[in-house]
Design a protein around this motif. Structure first.
Motif, PDB file in Angstrom:
ATOM      1  N   ASN A  15     -42.871-106.714  66.551  1.00 52.30           N
ATOM      2  CA  ASN A  15     -42.930-107.852  67.477  1.00 52.30           C
ATOM      3  C   ASN A  15     -43.578-107.496  68.807  1.00 52.30           C
ATOM      4  O   ASN A  15     -43.182-107.979  69.871  1.00 52.30           O
ATOM      5  CB  ASN A  15     -41.521-108.408  67.728  1.00 52.30           C
ATOM      6  N   LEU A  16     -44.604-106.630  68.736  1.00 55.11           N
ATOM      7  CA  LEU A  16     -45.312-106.200  69.938  1.00 55.11           C
ATOM      8  C   LEU A  16     -46.750-106.696  69.968  1.00 55.11           C
ATOM      9  O   LEU A  16     -47.502-106.367  70.878  1.00 55.11           O
ATOM     10  CB  LEU A  16     -45.295-104.662  70.037  1.00 55.11           C
ATOM     11  N   ARG A  18     -49.860-108.943  70.616  1.00 53.72           N
ATOM     12  CA  ARG A  18     -50.191-109.870  71.689  1.00 53.72           C
ATOM     13  C   ARG A  18     -51.419-110.691  71.319  1.00 53.72           C
ATOM     14  O   ARG A  18     -52.380-110.172  70.766  1.00 53.72           O
ATOM     15  CB  ARG A  18     -50.453-109.115  72.999  1.00 53.72           C
ATOM     16  N   GLU A 321     -33.992-107.980  72.816  1.00 55.41           N
ATOM     17  CA  GLU A 321     -34.775-107.750  71.615  1.00 55.41           C
ATOM     18  C   GLU A 321     -36.126-108.459  71.710  1.00 55.41           C
ATOM     19  O   GLU A 321     -36.218-109.600  72.161  1.00 55.41           O
ATOM     20  CB  GLU A 321     -34.027-108.239  70.374  1.00 55.41           C
ATOM     21  N   GLU A 322     -37.157-107.781  71.215  1.00 60.32           N
ATOM     22  CA  GLU A 322     -38.509-108.322  71.296  1.00 60.32           C
ATOM     23  C   GLU A 322     -38.657-109.625  70.514  1.00 60.32           C
ATOM     24  O   GLU A 322     -39.295-110.578  70.984  1.00 60.32           O
ATOM     25  CB  GLU A 322     -39.526-107.293  70.786  1.00 60.32           C
ATOM     26  N   ALA A 325     -37.153-112.571  72.385  1.00 60.46           N
ATOM     27  CA  ALA A 325     -37.964-112.950  73.551  1.00 60.46           C
ATOM     28  C   ALA A 325     -39.156-113.784  73.114  1.00 60.46           C
ATOM     29  O   ALA A 325     -39.494-114.796  73.757  1.00 60.46           O
ATOM     30  CB  ALA A 325     -38.421-111.700  74.301  1.00 60.46           C
ATOM     31  N   ALA A 341     -43.452-113.956  76.846  1.00 64.79           N
ATOM     32  CA  ALA A 341     -42.504-112.871  76.579  1.00 64.79           C
ATOM     33  C   ALA A 341     -43.160-111.547  76.951  1.00 64.79           C
ATOM     34  O   ALA A 341     -44.261-111.243  76.491  1.00 64.79           O
ATOM     35  CB  ALA A 341     -42.108-112.874  75.104  1.00 64.79           C
ATOM     36  N   ARG A 343     -43.010-107.535  76.740  1.00 60.23           N
ATOM     37  CA  ARG A 343     -42.397-106.569  75.840  1.00 60.23           C
ATOM     38  C   ARG A 343     -42.936-105.163  76.087  1.00 60.23           C
ATOM     39  O   ARG A 343     -43.822-104.961  76.912  1.00 60.23           O
ATOM     40  CB  ARG A 343     -42.693-106.972  74.382  1.00 60.23           C
ATOM     41  N   TYR A 344     -42.371-104.212  75.367  1.00 61.76           N
ATOM     42  CA  TYR A 344     -42.840-102.833  75.403  1.00 61.76           C
ATOM     43  C   TYR A 344     -44.325-102.803  75.003  1.00 61.76           C
ATOM     44  O   TYR A 344     -44.730-103.556  74.119  1.00 61.76           O
ATOM     45  CB  TYR A 344     -42.007-101.991  74.430  1.00 61.76           C
ATOM     46  N   LYS A 349     -38.325-100.457  75.930  1.00 64.53           N
ATOM     47  CA  LYS A 349     -37.845-101.021  74.677  1.00 64.53           C
ATOM     48  C   LYS A 349     -36.419-101.543  74.873  1.00 64.53           C
ATOM     49  O   LYS A 349     -35.591-100.910  75.514  1.00 64.53           O
ATOM     50  CB  LYS A 349     -37.868 -99.960  73.572  1.00 64.53           C
ATOM     51  N   ALA A 352     -37.006-106.522  76.685  1.00 59.34           N
ATOM     52  CA  ALA A 352     -37.942-107.644  76.621  1.00 59.34           C
ATOM     53  C   ALA A 352     -37.395-108.807  77.432  1.00 59.34           C
ATOM     54  O   ALA A 352     -36.178-109.004  77.540  1.00 59.34           O
ATOM     55  CB  ALA A 352     -38.165-108.056  75.176  1.00 59.34           C
ATOM     56  N   ARG A 353     -38.295-109.594  77.990  1.00 61.05           N
ATOM     57  CA  ARG A 353     -37.865-110.637  78.917  1.00 61.05           C
ATOM     58  C   ARG A 353     -38.843-111.801  78.967  1.00 61.05           C
ATOM     59  O   ARG A 353     -39.998-111.700  78.531  1.00 61.05           O
ATOM     60  CB  ARG A 353     -37.755-110.049  80.323  1.00 61.05           C
TER      61      ARG A 353
END
Length: 383
Positions: A15-16, A18, A321-322, A325, A341, A343-344, A349, A352-353
């Motif tokens: 889930n990283l 983009r 959690e990614e 988010a 969102a 993320r890392y 890690k 996420a926000r």
């Protein structure tokens, strides 16, 4: 062999991944992203100046008079009278002797740190400093000492343990992902007591904090040795800058590689920035409205159960959690609100926000709508 497919697969599975979203309207409170009309709650255009009529007209006027491109680097053919005018305005606004424009805030940090520091320097850097500061530290080849985020005791302990002959303390003023403000007065104290330079990145502070938006120097009533900032956030244009005494600025003109080897910013964006500083000089109502909106949004989020308090327009909602988010952000987009969102590796890690920002152009009704939708969606996400 560099296995791109497997690396992309890993990014997507975690889930990283983009995707770039494309705007087709001005960067204002309401815009169009990928064909969808949305309330924009993630822009760094904090004062709405990039769509201000005086700023746009100034850019148009500059194109008519000077053309579009600058035609060269600042040390060859690319320096215009407008560059000098803007540098004087920035220096006056920041209360410094002189200023120098860079093409981006990123290039300003990279250029300044790598020009001033070398193998003999110790660089004390906050652990949550922006990537441009981190990269500048690496390029300088100085000895980098990372201290705990905004932890003055940890900074002071590490400075005393090393007792460097040459060194610099570098920090963001307003941190880009958490929105909190560095303890600049204490950093200055430690710098003076240990004969260290102090450098502060005002990217998210200029036009934002202080009664007139002048940043941490106004907010705290104190000054650092080197101030770096950007023209591409609250100022609503493009570019970066550094302020300091005349000797530092003169040195950087001759040694900062990201300044020397870059084509100068175009007259249009420079004249737009000049107009933005004129707006701030003549009327601080946008700064006051921004600060009022920050307080209103934080209060509203606290009322629906989030422990949030910020003095800057950067207001993160930590999801963890990614995947959650991303889901939260997508649900908000379906409701006509864009908050990406984060993320890392931008954040750690598990941290996420939703990185929410508010602008001076938002109304209380806009903010109420956002709070209502966040409250509805959080019940489904199970935070």
């Amino acid at each position: 062999m560099f296995d791109i497919n497997n690396k992309l697969k890993f990014i997507k599975e975690n889930n990283l991944y983009r995707e770039i979203r494309y705007l087709s309207m001005p960067q204002d409170k309401v815009t169009i992203i990928d064909g969808r009309r949305v309330l924009l709650m993630s822009s760094n255009n904090y004062l709405g100046l990039c769509n201000h009529h005086k700023v746009k007209q100034a850019a148009i006027d500059a194109i008519k008079e000077y053309g579009l491109g600058s035609g060269g680097s600042r040390l060859t053919t690319g320096s215009y009278d407008l560059h000098k005018k803007l540098e004087k305005k920035i220096a006056k606004f920041k209360g410094c002797e002189a200023a120098l424009i860079f093409n981006t805030g990123y290039m300003a940090n990279v250029g300044v740190i790598s020009a001033i520091c070398n193998e003999d320097y110790y660089i004390f850097s906050d652990e949550l400093n922006h990537a441009s500061i981190i990269d500048g530290c690496r390029l300088s080849k100085g000895k980098v000492i990372v201290y705990k985020h905004n932890d003055i005791k940890d900074l002071e302990d590490k400075v005393k343990a090393i007792n460097p002959k040459k060194g610099i303390i570098v920090t963001d003023s307003v941190f880009s992902m958490d929105g909190d403000i560095a303890n600049i007065p204490e950093i200055i104290r430690i710098g003076k007591e240990n004969n260290l330079l102090t450098m502060v990145d005002e990217a998210h502070a200029t036009g934002v904090i202080g009664n007139n938006g002048k940043g941490s120097s106004e907010y705290f009533s104190c000054d650092v040795d080197i101030t770096v900032g950007t023209l591409s956030k609250a100022i609503g244009s493009e570019g970066g800058f550094v302020c300091g005494n005349k000797e530092i600025i003169d040195y950087l003109k001759n040694k900062a590689r990201s300044f020397i080897f870059s084509t100068a910013l175009s007259p249009a964006v420079i004249n737009g920035a000049i107009a933005s500083f004129d707006v701030l000089k003549n009327d601080n109502s946008l700064v006051r409205k921004l600060q009022s909106n920050v307080s209103y949004l934080c209060k509203g989020l606290r009322n629906i159960g989030f422990d949030i308090n910020s003095e800057s327009p950067i207001i993160p909602i930590i999801i963890g959690e990614e995947d959650k988010a991303v889901e939260f952000s997508n649900r908000l987009l379906e409701e006509g609100i864009y908050i990406p969102a984060i993320r890392y590796p931008t954040v750690k890690k598990g941290k996420a926000r939703l990185r929410m920002t508010v602008m001076a152009t938002h109304s209380y009704e806009d903010i109420d709508f956002v709070i209502q939708k966040i409250n509805e969606i959080k019940k489904y996400i199970k935070l």
